[in-house]
Structure formats: structure tokens, C-alpha cells
Design a protein around this motif. Structure first.
Motif, PDB file in Angstrom:
ATOM      1  N   SER A  94      43.109  73.663  43.066  1.00  0.00           N
ATOM      2  CA  SER A  94      42.405  72.458  43.544  1.00  0.00           C
ATOM      3  C   SER A  94      43.134  71.891  44.755  1.00  0.00           C
ATOM      4  O   SER A  94      44.343  71.658  44.699  1.00  0.00           O
ATOM      5  N   PHE A  95      42.377  71.663  45.824  1.00  0.00           N
ATOM      6  CA  PHE A  95      42.924  71.009  47.025  1.00  0.00           C
ATOM      7  C   PHE A  95      42.271  69.652  47.183  1.00  0.00           C
ATOM      8  O   PHE A  95      41.052  69.528  47.002  1.00  0.00           O
ATOM      9  N   TYR A  96      43.070  68.651  47.524  1.00  0.00           N
ATOM     10  CA  TYR A  96      42.517  67.321  47.816  1.00  0.00           C
ATOM     11  C   TYR A  96      42.851  66.960  49.262  1.00  0.00           C
ATOM     12  O   TYR A  96      43.989  67.107  49.690  1.00  0.00           O
ATOM     13  N   ASN A  97      41.823  66.471  49.988  1.00  0.00           N
ATOM     14  CA  ASN A  97      41.959  66.086  51.405  1.00  0.00           C
ATOM     15  C   ASN A  97      42.362  67.279  52.281  1.00  0.00           C
ATOM     16  O   ASN A  97      43.396  67.254  52.963  1.00  0.00           O
ATOM     17  N   THR A  98      41.537  68.299  52.251  1.00  0.00           N
ATOM     18  CA  THR A  98      41.844  69.520  53.002  1.00  0.00           C
ATOM     19  C   THR A  98      41.955  69.269  54.513  1.00  0.00           C
ATOM     20  O   THR A  98      42.611  70.041  55.203  1.00  0.00           O
TER      21      THR A  98
ATOM     22  N   GLU B 288      52.217  66.877  45.251  1.00  0.00           N
ATOM     23  CA  GLU B 288      51.632  65.576  45.582  1.00  0.00           C
ATOM     24  C   GLU B 288      52.343  65.082  46.838  1.00  0.00           C
ATOM     25  O   GLU B 288      53.564  64.953  46.853  1.00  0.00           O
TER      26      GLU B 288
ATOM     27  N   VAL C 107      47.613  72.512  41.949  1.00  0.00           N
ATOM     28  CA  VAL C 107      46.952  71.318  42.484  1.00  0.00           C
ATOM     29  C   VAL C 107      47.750  70.893  43.710  1.00  0.00           C
ATOM     30  O   VAL C 107      48.958  70.667  43.620  1.00  0.00           O
TER      31      VAL C 107
ATOM     32  N   CYS D 186      47.448  63.288  49.280  1.00  0.00           N
ATOM     33  CA  CYS D 186      46.904  61.984  48.871  1.00  0.00           C
ATOM     34  C   CYS D 186      47.401  60.885  49.804  1.00  0.00           C
ATOM     35  O   CYS D 186      48.248  61.116  50.661  1.00  0.00           O
TER      36      CYS D 186
ATOM     37  N   SER E  22      47.710  68.171  46.769  1.00  0.00           N
ATOM     38  CA  SER E  22      47.033  66.927  47.129  1.00  0.00           C
ATOM     39  C   SER E  22      47.706  66.225  48.306  1.00  0.00           C
ATOM     40  O   SER E  22      48.847  65.771  48.198  1.00  0.00           O
TER      41      SER E  22
END
Ligand SMILES: CC(=O)SCCNC(=O)CCNC(=O)[C@H](O)C(C)(C)COP(=O)(O)OP(=O)(O)OC[C@H]1O[C@@H](n2cnc3c(N)ncnc32)[C@H](O)[C@@H]1OP(=O)(O)O
Length: 189
Positions: free
Chosen positions: A29-33, A73, A49, A53, A51
Motif C-alpha cells: 500500500s502506498f499513500y500520497n504517491t 511512515e 505500507v 503522510c 506512507s
């Protein structure tokens, strides 16, 4: 069907930049690619994961390996330089709440009740992190250094060192031969 994205699928994920010949698991899972950069020959295995963030970013260089179940993170940025690696189940906390009891903790309460410290984490060239280790905000792992498995790294580790334990401490020097091997490899490409 492959567990890894092909180039076309990777391009559609919206990374800030993405190189070639990468093996990125579809189960990561990638957040804010838009704030995540991937170099060339990168491999990221299942159930990670990653992120970027808050206002953070993640910059992953060339020939970086992130093994299964890692968590990154990066509220103030995480940089993984070329040839670095995280073994399975490593965690990089680029930010943390204050655990002292003077503040509320966790993202389910408003920021005004929390005291968060966010700092860049820098894993330099050829640094390798053993399985199950945790690296806290503000830490730099020096070029060519190794962190033993199950370490808790609260302070920066110098170049070409081996560090182990909770909290992690340098126990010996690591050979610098890997820098020569890198030159040999790059000449072959
Ligand atoms: C892509 C991949 O590679 S996936 C596989 C991931 N691999 C790993 O996570 C392995 C990481 N490697 C380690 O943790 C290693 O034990 C190292 C690099 C820290 C040390 O290896 P060596 O230099 O061979 O040390 P050695 O095994 O001789 O141990 C020296 C001492 O440190 C202790 N020790 C070794 N590793 C650790 C550790 N992670 N944490 C605490 N103590 C340790 C040993 O018990 C030994 O103690 P003693 O002198 O009291 O008997």
C-alpha cells in the motif's frame, strides 16, 4: 498473473517519479504517491505500507530492497539511498507522539492535544537493516553500515559500522569492500 506491477500499471499509480526494471508488489500500500520517488531496479515485497503522510516524502534510490511487512511512515521525509535495504518486518517511524503522559496520543485525537515530533530519516548508501528492527525519527544510518536484527535505533549510526540492540549501539566496524563491489557492478552495466 504477476504479483508485481508492470511498467504501465506503475506509471498509473501517480508516483512523483519512477525508474525502470522495478518489481513492486501489488500487495503493497502506498499513500500520497505524488510525493514518492522510485529509482531503478527497486524491489518492494508483499504487505508493505509506505506512507508519505502529512507534508512528507519518500525517496527510494536504485537497487533498494524493501522486504515483506515493512512499514515506512514519513511525515518529514524518508530517504533510502542506492543499494540500501530493509529486511522483513522493519519499521521506520519518521514521526512519533510524546509518550510521557502530558499529551494525548494517536491520530484519532485533534493535533492541538498531541505533541508530535517529525524528523527526516536517512538510510544512506549500502546501509542494511536487519529483520524486525525499528528506526525512529531523525536517525541517519551511515553509508555502508548494518543494523542487526531486532534493533531499536533511536540515534544516528556512523558510516561503516555494525550496530545492534535496544537501544542500538555500535559494536564493530563493517567492511567497506562493498563499495569496491559496487564499482565492479556499475562497470558491468
Ligand atoms: C535481504 C536479507 O538479507 S533478508 C535476511 C535478514 N537478515 C538479518 O536480519 C540478519 C541480520 N544480522 C544480524 O543481526 C547479525 O547477527 C549481525 C550482523 C548483527 C552480527 O553478525 P556477526 O558479526 O556474525 O556476529 P555474531 O553472530 O558473531 O554475534 C556476535 C555477538 O553479538 C550477538 N548478536 C548478534 N546479532 C545480534 C542482534 N541482532 N541483536 C543482539 N545481539 C546480537 C551474538 O549473540 C554474539 O554475542 P556473544 O558475543 O555474547 O556470543
Amino acid at each position: 498473473m504477476s504479483n508485481f506491477y508492470n511498467d504501465e500499471e506503475l506509471a498509473q499509480l501517480g508516483f512523483k517519479s519512477v525508474g525502470r526494471n522495478n518489481k513492486i508488489s501489488k500487495k503493497t500500500s502506498f499513500y500520497n504517491t505524488s510525493r514518492i520517488e522510485l529509482g531503478n531496479d527497486v524491489r518492494i515485497d508483499d504487505f508493505c505500507v509506505i506512507s508519505a503522510c502529512a507534508e512528507g516524502f519518500v525517496k527510494i534510490g536504485n537497487r533498494v530492497h524493501i522486504a515483506a511487512h515493512c512499514f515506512i511512515e514519513a511525515p518529514a521525509g524518508v530517504t533510502l539511498e542506492d543499494f540500501s535495504g530493509l529486511a522483513a518486518r522493519c519499521t521506520i517511524y519518521g514521526g512519533s507522539d510524546d509518550y510521557g503522559g502530558e499529551y494525548l496520543t494517536n491520530p484519532c485525537v485533534p493535533l492541538e492535544f498531541r505533541k508530535c515530533t517529525n524528523k527526516h530519516v536517512h538510510i544512506k548508501k549500502h546501509a542494511v537493516i536487519g529483520t524486525g528492527s525499528t528506526i525512529l525519527f531523525g536517525v541517519t544510518i551511515g553509508a555502508g553500515s548494518a543494523v542487526g536484527s531486532m534493533a531499536f535505533v533511536t540515534k544516528s549510526i556512523p558510516d561503516s559500522a555494525i550496530a545492534i540492540g535496544i537501544p542500538a549501539k555500535v559494536v564493530k566496524k563493517r567492511s567497506a569492500k562493498l563499495f569496491e563491489l559496487e564499482e565492479q557492478l556499475l562497470k558491468k552495466q
